[in-house]
Design a protein around this motif. Structure first.
Motif, PDB file in Angstrom:
ATOM      1  N   LEU A   1       2.100  -6.763  -5.468  1.00 34.59           N
ATOM      2  CA  LEU A   1       1.624  -5.566  -5.913  1.00 34.59           C
ATOM      3  C   LEU A   1       2.194  -4.385  -5.556  1.00 34.59           C
ATOM      4  CD1 LEU A   1      -1.932  -7.016  -6.949  1.00 34.59           C
ATOM      5  CD2 LEU A   1      -0.096  -6.454  -8.480  1.00 34.59           C
ATOM      6  N   ALA A   2       2.282  -4.327  -4.181  1.00 33.57           N
ATOM      7  CA  ALA A   2       2.778  -3.277  -3.761  1.00 33.57           C
ATOM      8  C   ALA A   2       4.367  -2.885  -3.920  1.00 33.57           C
ATOM      9  CB  ALA A   2       2.747  -2.931  -2.094  1.00 33.57           C
TER      10      ALA A   2
ATOM     11  N   LYS B   1       4.806  -1.352  -7.295  1.00 33.56           N
ATOM     12  CA  LYS B   1       4.061   0.231  -7.103  1.00 33.56           C
ATOM     13  C   LYS B   1       2.824   0.369  -8.069  1.00 33.56           C
ATOM     14  CE  LYS B   1       8.467   2.119  -6.099  1.00 33.56           C
ATOM     15  NZ  LYS B   1       9.445   3.207  -6.389  1.00 33.56           N
ATOM     16  N   ALA B   2       2.051  -0.582  -7.932  1.00 33.63           N
ATOM     17  CA  ALA B   2       0.718  -0.465  -8.612  1.00 33.63           C
ATOM     18  C   ALA B   2       0.094   0.686  -8.085  1.00 33.63           C
ATOM     19  CB  ALA B   2      -0.089  -1.735  -8.512  1.00 33.63           C
ATOM     20  N   ASP B   3      -0.649   1.509  -9.184  1.00 35.12           N
ATOM     21  CA  ASP B   3      -1.333   2.744  -8.814  1.00 35.12           C
ATOM     22  C   ASP B   3      -2.548   2.475  -7.670  1.00 35.12           C
ATOM     23  OD1 ASP B   3       0.071   4.942 -10.277  1.00 35.12           O
ATOM     24  OD2 ASP B   3      -0.198   3.441 -11.779  1.00 35.12           O
TER      25      ASP B   3
ATOM     26  N   ILE C   1      -4.776  -1.256  -6.596  1.00 31.64           N
ATOM     27  CA  ILE C   1      -4.859  -2.621  -6.139  1.00 31.64           C
ATOM     28  C   ILE C   1      -6.283  -2.968  -6.068  1.00 31.64           C
ATOM     29  CG2 ILE C   1      -4.178  -4.578  -4.616  1.00 31.64           C
ATOM     30  CD1 ILE C   1      -1.633  -3.242  -4.137  1.00 31.64           C
TER      31      ILE C   1
ATOM     32  N   ALA D   1       0.718  -1.990   2.451  1.00 26.21           N
ATOM     33  CA  ALA D   1       0.625  -1.473   1.209  1.00 26.21           C
ATOM     34  C   ALA D   1      -0.125  -0.038   1.150  1.00 26.21           C
ATOM     35  CB  ALA D   1      -0.398  -2.185   0.225  1.00 26.21           C
TER      36      ALA D   1
ATOM     37  N   ARG E   1       0.197   3.228  -1.948  1.00 25.93           N
ATOM     38  CA  ARG E   1      -0.754   2.263  -2.774  1.00 25.93           C
ATOM     39  C   ARG E   1      -2.495   2.413  -2.538  1.00 25.93           C
ATOM     40  NH1 ARG E   1       3.663   1.852  -3.670  1.00 25.93           N
ATOM     41  NH2 ARG E   1       2.847   3.789  -4.734  1.00 25.93           N
TER      42      ARG E   1
ATOM     43  N   VAL F   1      -5.619   1.038  -2.317  1.00 26.05           N
ATOM     44  CA  VAL F   1      -6.331  -0.372  -2.262  1.00 26.05           C
ATOM     45  C   VAL F   1      -7.597  -0.396  -2.410  1.00 26.05           C
ATOM     46  CG1 VAL F   1      -6.215  -2.711  -0.846  1.00 26.05           C
ATOM     47  CG2 VAL F   1      -4.070  -1.052  -1.065  1.00 26.05           C
TER      48      VAL F   1
ATOM     49  N   ASP G   1      -2.940   9.376  -0.616  1.00 27.37           N
ATOM     50  CA  ASP G   1      -3.162   8.138   0.331  1.00 27.37           C
ATOM     51  C   ASP G   1      -4.443   7.670  -0.223  1.00 27.37           C
ATOM     52  OD1 ASP G   1      -4.866   9.729   1.581  1.00 27.37           O
ATOM     53  OD2 ASP G   1      -3.460   9.668   3.347  1.00 27.37           O
TER      54      ASP G   1
END
Length: 222
Positions: free
Chosen positions: A83-84, A87-89, A91, A111, A116, A118, A199
């Motif tokens: 998923l990282a 480039k998932a906005d 997770i 990640a 990302r 998380v 971040d």
């Protein structure tokens, strides 16, 4: 909102068959196959919470559970890496492992370092839970004081949120797992509205700044 809706990665038990396009099922040896329909219903419930917050959210399922809510650090780490890389906005991990494992810490910190956001479940009772306890990961827990829009800022930087509790009219699944989904939904909706976070720490600070409650949950709190 301009551009494409945010991409939200859900690391859980998958979703209904119609919602699995492009998803992956991660196996204990670190390999993967195409995602399979959700047998537990948990990942489906998580995705429903996120879509309630942002109906247009693009959700991709990284499946780490099948018949039982049991997974491994390798499976979760592999899902995080994937998923990282996509480039998932946001997770969302509505789960946690009791033990700190090197593959999991490496994947979670990578990640976070890649920008990302998380979000991971942090149960209110018991010891540390991973990946919620890692630096830069937003730890989310249920707070019965919080209605659908409410948030709380708790000790240790933990974010409390709606969690389907009976106090707020919930009758089904609940707890930290749905709170993590709700926090992920809060963030996805903010990103869709144009917010940008440097971040995970910045995203957590933004949520804490909007918190209605501060300090531990307690009976009778206003």
């Amino acid at each position: 909102m301009t551009g494409r809706p945010p991409l939200v990665g859900v690391i859980d038990s998958g979703g209904p068959e119609a919602d699995l396009a492009g998803g992956r099922l991660f196996l204990p040896d670190g390999t993967w196959v195409a995602a399979r329909p959700d047998r537990l219903g948990h990942g489906t419930a998580v995705a429903e919470v996120i879509r309630r917050a942002l109906p247009d959210a693009r959700i991709v399922h990284a499946q780490v559970f099948q018949d039982r809510p049991v997974t491994t650090a390798i499976q979760v780490a592999s899902a995080l890496d994937w998923l990282a890389g996509r480039k998932a906005d946001v997770i969302c991990l509505s789960l946690g492992l009791a033990a700190d494992r090197v593959p999991l810490s490496r994947a979670a910190l990578a990640a976070v370092a890649a920008g990302r956001i998380v979000v991971a479940a942090a149960p209110a009772r018991g010891g540390p839970c991973y990946p919620a306890a890692y630096p830069g990961v937003i730890a989310a827990t249920g707070d019965a004081r919080c209605d659908w829009d409410g948030l709380s800022a708790l000790e240790g930087g933990v974010i409390g949120a709606w969690c389907g509790s009976p106090e707020q009219g919930g009758t089904g699944q609940g707890g930290a797992s749905l709170a993590a989904a709700r926090v992920a939904g809060h963030l996805a909706a903010r990103i869709a509205a144009g917010a940008r976070f440097a971040d995970g720490a910045a995203a957590r600070d933004a949520l804490a700044g909007a918190a209605r409650f501060h300090g531990p949950e307690c009976r009778g709190c206003a």
